[in-house]
Structures are given as C-alpha cells and as structure tokens.
Design a protein around this motif. Structure first.
Motif, PDB file in Angstrom:
ATOM      1  N   GLU A 110      24.093  82.339 -36.164  1.00 54.28           N
ATOM      2  CA  GLU A 110      23.215  83.407 -35.705  1.00 54.28           C
ATOM      3  C   GLU A 110      22.793  84.288 -36.870  1.00 54.28           C
ATOM      4  N   GLY A 111      21.707  85.014 -36.661  1.00 52.18           N
ATOM      5  CA  GLY A 111      21.234  85.958 -37.660  1.00 52.18           C
ATOM      6  C   GLY A 111      21.503  87.378 -37.215  1.00 52.18           C
ATOM      7  N   LEU A 112      21.996  88.196 -38.128  1.00 44.49           N
ATOM      8  CA  LEU A 112      22.248  89.606 -37.819  1.00 44.49           C
ATOM      9  C   LEU A 112      21.046  90.440 -38.223  1.00 44.49           C
ATOM     10  N   ILE A 113      20.623  91.305 -37.308  1.00 39.47           N
ATOM     11  CA  ILE A 113      19.500  92.203 -37.562  1.00 39.47           C
ATOM     12  C   ILE A 113      20.019  93.630 -37.415  1.00 39.47           C
ATOM     13  N   ASN A 114      19.849  94.428 -38.458  1.00 37.69           N
ATOM     14  CA  ASN A 114      20.261  95.824 -38.440  1.00 37.69           C
ATOM     15  C   ASN A 114      19.001  96.683 -38.328  1.00 37.69           C
ATOM     16  N   VAL A 115      18.850  97.395 -37.205  1.00 37.70           N
ATOM     17  CA  VAL A 115      17.703  98.276 -37.008  1.00 37.70           C
ATOM     18  C   VAL A 115      18.154  99.698 -37.322  1.00 37.70           C
ATOM     19  N   THR A 116      17.506 100.318 -38.312  1.00 35.96           N
ATOM     20  CA  THR A 116      17.867 101.675 -38.730  1.00 35.96           C
ATOM     21  C   THR A 116      16.763 102.651 -38.327  1.00 35.96           C
ATOM     22  N   ILE A 117      17.066 103.937 -38.420  1.00 43.13           N
ATOM     23  CA  ILE A 117      16.079 104.967 -38.079  1.00 43.13           C
ATOM     24  C   ILE A 117      15.038 105.089 -39.190  1.00 43.13           C
ATOM     25  N   GLU A 118      15.481 105.028 -40.424  1.00 42.61           N
ATOM     26  CA  GLU A 118      14.542 105.097 -41.544  1.00 42.61           C
ATOM     27  C   GLU A 118      15.060 104.243 -42.680  1.00 42.61           C
ATOM     28  N   LYS A 119      14.137 103.874 -43.548  1.00 43.81           N
ATOM     29  CA  LYS A 119      14.518 103.055 -44.700  1.00 43.81           C
ATOM     30  C   LYS A 119      15.449 103.825 -45.613  1.00 43.81           C
ATOM     31  N   GLU A 120      16.404 103.088 -46.185  1.00 48.96           N
ATOM     32  CA  GLU A 120      17.293 103.714 -47.151  1.00 48.96           C
ATOM     33  C   GLU A 120      16.502 104.027 -48.408  1.00 48.96           C
ATOM     34  N   PRO A 121      16.666 105.232 -48.963  1.00 47.54           N
ATOM     35  CA  PRO A 121      15.893 105.582 -50.165  1.00 47.54           C
ATOM     36  C   PRO A 121      16.333 104.726 -51.357  1.00 47.54           C
ATOM     37  N   GLU A 122      15.371 104.478 -52.213  1.00 53.86           N
ATOM     38  CA  GLU A 122      15.669 103.756 -53.447  1.00 53.86           C
ATOM     39  C   GLU A 122      16.526 104.639 -54.336  1.00 53.86           C
ATOM     40  N   PRO A 123      17.566 104.108 -54.940  1.00 51.54           N
ATOM     41  CA  PRO A 123      18.380 104.935 -55.828  1.00 51.54           C
ATOM     42  C   PRO A 123      17.578 105.403 -57.035  1.00 51.54           C
ATOM     43  N   GLU A 124      17.779 106.665 -57.387  1.00 49.89           N
ATOM     44  CA  GLU A 124      17.070 107.210 -58.536  1.00 49.89           C
ATOM     45  C   GLU A 124      17.765 106.716 -59.807  1.00 49.89           C
ATOM     46  N   PRO A 125      16.965 106.440 -60.835  1.00 44.48           N
ATOM     47  CA  PRO A 125      17.587 105.961 -62.091  1.00 44.48           C
ATOM     48  C   PRO A 125      18.466 107.053 -62.702  1.00 44.48           C
ATOM     49  N   GLU A 126      19.532 106.615 -63.301  1.00 45.00           N
ATOM     50  CA  GLU A 126      20.455 107.537 -63.995  1.00 45.00           C
ATOM     51  C   GLU A 126      19.734 108.121 -65.213  1.00 45.00           C
ATOM     52  N   PRO A 127      19.867 109.439 -65.429  1.00 46.94           N
ATOM     53  CA  PRO A 127      19.257 110.013 -66.639  1.00 46.94           C
ATOM     54  C   PRO A 127      19.992 109.483 -67.877  1.00 46.94           C
ATOM     55  N   GLU A 128      19.202 109.262 -68.910  1.00 47.49           N
ATOM     56  CA  GLU A 128      19.808 108.758 -70.143  1.00 47.49           C
ATOM     57  C   GLU A 128      20.556 109.890 -70.841  1.00 47.49           C
ATOM     58  N   PRO A 129      21.741 109.570 -71.373  1.00 45.93           N
ATOM     59  CA  PRO A 129      22.513 110.614 -72.067  1.00 45.93           C
ATOM     60  C   PRO A 129      21.769 111.089 -73.315  1.00 45.93           C
ATOM     61  N   GLU A 130      21.902 112.379 -73.594  1.00 47.49           N
ATOM     62  CA  GLU A 130      21.202 112.944 -74.771  1.00 47.49           C
ATOM     63  C   GLU A 130      22.064 112.928 -75.979  1.00 47.49           C
TER      64      GLU A 130
END
Length: 181
Positions: free
Chosen positions: A161-181
C-alpha cells in the motif's frame, strides 16, 4: 544387530526428509524472489491539493494484462479519475479506468491489456489516479484483487500500500545557515 539396522533406516529416512524439506524451502524462496510487485509510492500533500498517485509495477516476467482495485479513506481523499500509464506504450491496448465510488472510498475494475501480440517485461506505471486532499491526516491507499497475466495465465504478484500524509500547509523550506565570519 537388529537395533542398529533400524537406526540406519531411521537415519536415512531423516536425511531424505531433510533434503526434501530443504528443496521445498528453496523452491518457495525462488518463487517469492521472482514475484513481480505492484506498489504506490508514499506522498505528502496539502489540504485542498489535487495530486496524482502512480500505480507502479516492477515486472520480473513477461506481462500481457493487469488488473486491480484500490481503496482509500473517503474522509481524507476524493478520487477524480484514473488514466492509463505508459507500461504498455508502443502496443495496441485496451484500458478500463474503472468505477469510482467516493462515498465508500473505492475504485474497482481498473485494468489494461495488450490487444494484439506482445508482452512487456520491464517496470513502469500501470495507471495514474488523480485525487483531491479533502481532510487532514495519514491514510493508506490499498491495492486489492490485483493480478498480472502472460499469454497463458496469472503470475505471482505481491502488492504494498501507499501512505499519503495530508497536511494543513506545506512545510517551509529550511533557511540556509549563515556563513561564519
């Protein structure tokens, strides 16, 4: 002396039975290992989203026709239609999109077959099922009463069988880590 000969017969009998059982087990492993499988990939969708589920076949033998029925949770999913996949591309085929029953959560009598000569022994998409996510939660789409045939009859086939997960909203894309200075 008589006791020793009975022991040898019993020992020989055990060897024959042991080899017979081993042969049966190995035969089952070969049969199970050679079975084709029909499955539905997992998916995450958003409430209200229209999405397509591919019914996939990993063929390990020559296939001339296929059939299946599916069930789903009608509180979470609404089936919109079934279209033919590319599994039998380059052949003259007949495809039946089945009968959708959204009240009971089923699609029955979906099948496809090569009308003229020919068989396919590759993996591919049998059908595409269009759904709309109408409720939130996790649900399964279950394939049942399924089969594949060659020129002479039904072949071994497993399904998952295939599992389908229905969510309320899309998960946000992770923001890139800031580069160390």
């Amino acid at each position: 002396m008589e006791r020793q000969s009975k022991h040898r017969v019993t020992h020989a009998h055990r060897l024959v039975c042991g080899y017979t059982c081993l042969g049966l087990v190995l035969s089952l492993v070969v049969i199970i290992g050679c079975a084709s499988d029909i499955h539905i990939p997992e998916n995450t969708v958003v409430l209200g989203e229209d999405f397509t589920v591919n019914i996939e076949l990993n063929a390990t033998t020559w296939v001339k026709a296929w059939e299946f029925k599916i069930s789903f949770d009608p509180a979470l999913l609404k089936a919109n239609g079934v279209s033919c996949g590319a599994f039998f591309q380059n052949y003259t085929t007949f495809f039946n999109p089945g009968i959708i029953d959204n009240d009971n959560g089923s699609i029955i009598n979906v099948y496809g077959l090569i009308v003229a000569e020919g068989n396919v022994s590759e993996s591919g998409t049998l059908a595409l099922v269009s759904f709309t996510a109408i409720g939130v939660g996790m649900t399964s789409i279950v394939i049942y009463d399924y089969g594949i045939t060659n020129e002479t009859g039904y072949l071994p086939l497993m399904a998952s069988e295939g599992l389908i997960n229905v969510t309320i909203e899309k998960e946000p894309e992770p923001e890139p880590e800031p580069e160390p200075e």
